[in-house]
Design an enzyme around this catalytic site. Sequence first.
Site, PDB file in Angstrom:
ATOM      1  N   GLU A   1       0.940  -1.379  -0.021  1.00 18.67           N
ATOM      2  CA  GLU A   1      -0.107  -0.008   0.003  1.00 18.67           C
ATOM      3  C   GLU A   1       0.921   1.349   0.048  1.00 18.67           C
ATOM      4  O   GLU A   1       0.390   2.408   0.353  1.00 18.67           O
ATOM      5  CB  GLU A   1      -0.900  -0.063   1.124  1.00 18.67           C
ATOM      6  CG  GLU A   1      -1.869  -1.077   1.147  1.00 18.67           C
ATOM      7  CD  GLU A   1      -2.775  -1.334   0.365  1.00 18.67           C
ATOM      8  OE1 GLU A   1      -2.978  -0.266  -0.588  1.00 18.67           O
ATOM      9  OE2 GLU A   1      -3.552  -2.443   0.391  1.00 18.67           O
TER      10      GLU A   1
ATOM     11  N   HIS B   1      -2.509   1.839   8.203  1.00 25.07           N
ATOM     12  CA  HIS B   1      -3.654   0.957   8.062  1.00 25.07           C
ATOM     13  C   HIS B   1      -3.770  -0.261   8.802  1.00 25.07           C
ATOM     14  O   HIS B   1      -2.853  -0.894   8.881  1.00 25.07           O
ATOM     15  CB  HIS B   1      -3.492   0.756   6.276  1.00 25.07           C
ATOM     16  CG  HIS B   1      -4.415  -0.354   5.642  1.00 25.07           C
ATOM     17  ND1 HIS B   1      -5.541  -0.409   5.609  1.00 25.07           N
ATOM     18  CD2 HIS B   1      -4.033  -1.843   5.177  1.00 25.07           C
ATOM     19  CE1 HIS B   1      -6.022  -1.295   5.198  1.00 25.07           C
ATOM     20  NE2 HIS B   1      -5.286  -2.288   4.811  1.00 25.07           N
TER      21      HIS B   1
ATOM     22  N   HIS C   1      -6.638  -3.817   9.848  1.00 26.95           N
ATOM     23  CA  HIS C   1      -7.768  -4.734   9.608  1.00 26.95           C
ATOM     24  C   HIS C   1      -8.522  -4.440  10.879  1.00 26.95           C
ATOM     25  O   HIS C   1      -8.587  -5.629  11.566  1.00 26.95           O
ATOM     26  CB  HIS C   1      -7.568  -5.950   9.213  1.00 26.95           C
ATOM     27  CG  HIS C   1      -6.902  -5.777   7.813  1.00 26.95           C
ATOM     28  ND1 HIS C   1      -6.132  -6.905   7.062  1.00 26.95           N
ATOM     29  CD2 HIS C   1      -6.483  -4.913   6.962  1.00 26.95           C
ATOM     30  CE1 HIS C   1      -5.527  -6.637   5.941  1.00 26.95           C
ATOM     31  NE2 HIS C   1      -6.001  -5.408   5.890  1.00 26.95           N
TER      32      HIS C   1
ATOM     33  N   GLU D   1     -16.680  10.762  23.545  1.00 27.56           N
ATOM     34  CA  GLU D   1     -15.497  11.224  23.030  1.00 27.56           C
ATOM     35  C   GLU D   1     -15.161  11.363  21.643  1.00 27.56           C
ATOM     36  O   GLU D   1     -14.465  12.142  20.980  1.00 27.56           O
ATOM     37  CB  GLU D   1     -14.288  10.418  23.721  1.00 27.56           C
ATOM     38  CG  GLU D   1     -13.822   9.002  23.185  1.00 27.56           C
ATOM     39  CD  GLU D   1     -12.893   8.598  23.736  1.00 27.56           C
ATOM     40  OE1 GLU D   1     -12.723   7.170  23.941  1.00 27.56           O
ATOM     41  OE2 GLU D   1     -11.746   9.141  23.993  1.00 27.56           O
TER      42      GLU D   1
ATOM     43  N   HIS E   1     -12.791  -4.301   4.284  1.00 27.48           N
ATOM     44  CA  HIS E   1     -11.225  -4.433   4.478  1.00 27.48           C
ATOM     45  C   HIS E   1     -10.688  -4.009   5.504  1.00 27.48           C
ATOM     46  O   HIS E   1      -9.969  -4.509   6.351  1.00 27.48           O
ATOM     47  CB  HIS E   1     -10.517  -3.783   3.106  1.00 27.48           C
ATOM     48  CG  HIS E   1      -9.138  -3.849   2.968  1.00 27.48           C
ATOM     49  ND1 HIS E   1      -8.441  -3.834   1.627  1.00 27.48           N
ATOM     50  CD2 HIS E   1      -8.245  -4.053   3.869  1.00 27.48           C
ATOM     51  CE1 HIS E   1      -7.065  -4.059   1.732  1.00 27.48           C
ATOM     52  NE2 HIS E   1      -7.022  -4.009   3.175  1.00 27.48           N
TER      53      HIS E   1
HETATM   54  O1  2HA Z   1      -0.518  -5.563   3.835  1.00 26.71           O
HETATM   55  O2  2HA Z   1      -3.173  -5.011   4.480  1.00 26.71           O
HETATM   56  O3  2HA Z   1      -4.171  -4.034   2.197  1.00 26.71           O
HETATM   57  C1  2HA Z   1      -1.627  -6.209   3.581  1.00 26.71           C
HETATM   58  C2  2HA Z   1      -2.757  -5.117   3.344  1.00 26.71           C
HETATM   59  C3  2HA Z   1      -3.095  -4.688   2.168  1.00 26.71           C
HETATM   60 ZN    ZN Z   2      -5.289  -4.246   4.252  1.00 22.27          ZN
END
Ligand code: 2HA
Ligand code: ZN
Length: 277
Positions: A115, A139, A141, A169, A210
């Site tokens: 990414e 990022h 998950h 909050e 995602h």
């Molecule tokens: O690194 O999270 O979006 C793997 C991911 C791709």
């Molecule tokens: Zn991801």
Amino acid sequence: MKVLDAEFVQGFIRMANDGWEQGWHERNGGNLTYRIKDEEVESIKENFNPGEWQPIGTTVSNLAGEYFLTTGSGKYFRNVILDPEDSLGIAEIDEKGENYRVVWGFVNGGRPTSEFPSHLMNHEVKKLATGGKYRVIYHAHTTNIIALTFVLPLSDEVFTRELWEMATECPVVFPSGIGVVPWMVPGGRDIAVETSKLMKKYDLAIWAHHGMFAAGEDFDLTFGLMHTAEKSAEILVKVLSMNPHKLQTITPDDFRHLAKDFNVNLPEEFLYEKKTL
Ligand code: 2HA
Ligand code: ZN
């Protein structure tokens, strides 16, 4: 100074491990990048050993000459704390903002996160919008946010309002709201463009089915932002599981009072009237 002794590297490693412990980084899921300050680059430069230039896949001319600490493509957050020189790398951006080269790390081979284009485009937007204050893009998950993308309409208004309602909050921590990108193929330029458009307005963007992107000044603020939104999503999942109809909640007028007392601007687009709570 050795790279691993630098305070920003230690902060990065701690944040990656905190994310792992939250359960947001199964296998190689998620990625983290930090735009390194000039004086921090100076303090560790003696250790750099530049590799070949590689295309970024997009152009980030406002990041020309910058250095980024990044997690690696296919590397596991779980391993960052055990072997940071294998899991992490430092990448330098060329003077056109079109290519990068690894100058440290990935000792057993590797390259920046898949990414990287999304991260760099978000960094560029945030650097310009904040006069250089924002340095972290994250990022993850996040389980409960992902779950909600199957049952709530994929709109910024609905996600912002519902998450604000779940914890007092939230409107103070992310007063500008949260954006939503519909499902798209990850890793490419298209999803990077859509995410960076939302990052002009928000510090948080959801990728449907995602995960989530967060942007911030430092590791504490960026991790805290991700954590607060995901905690709120967890409460919403619990509420919806018990009873989809709330008996009481925080009302639009309550939010307006909160905004006044806490001196935050809560855009009216998120304070719409609803037919049912
Ligand atoms: O690194 O999270 O979006 C793997 C991911 C791709
Ligand atoms: Zn991801």
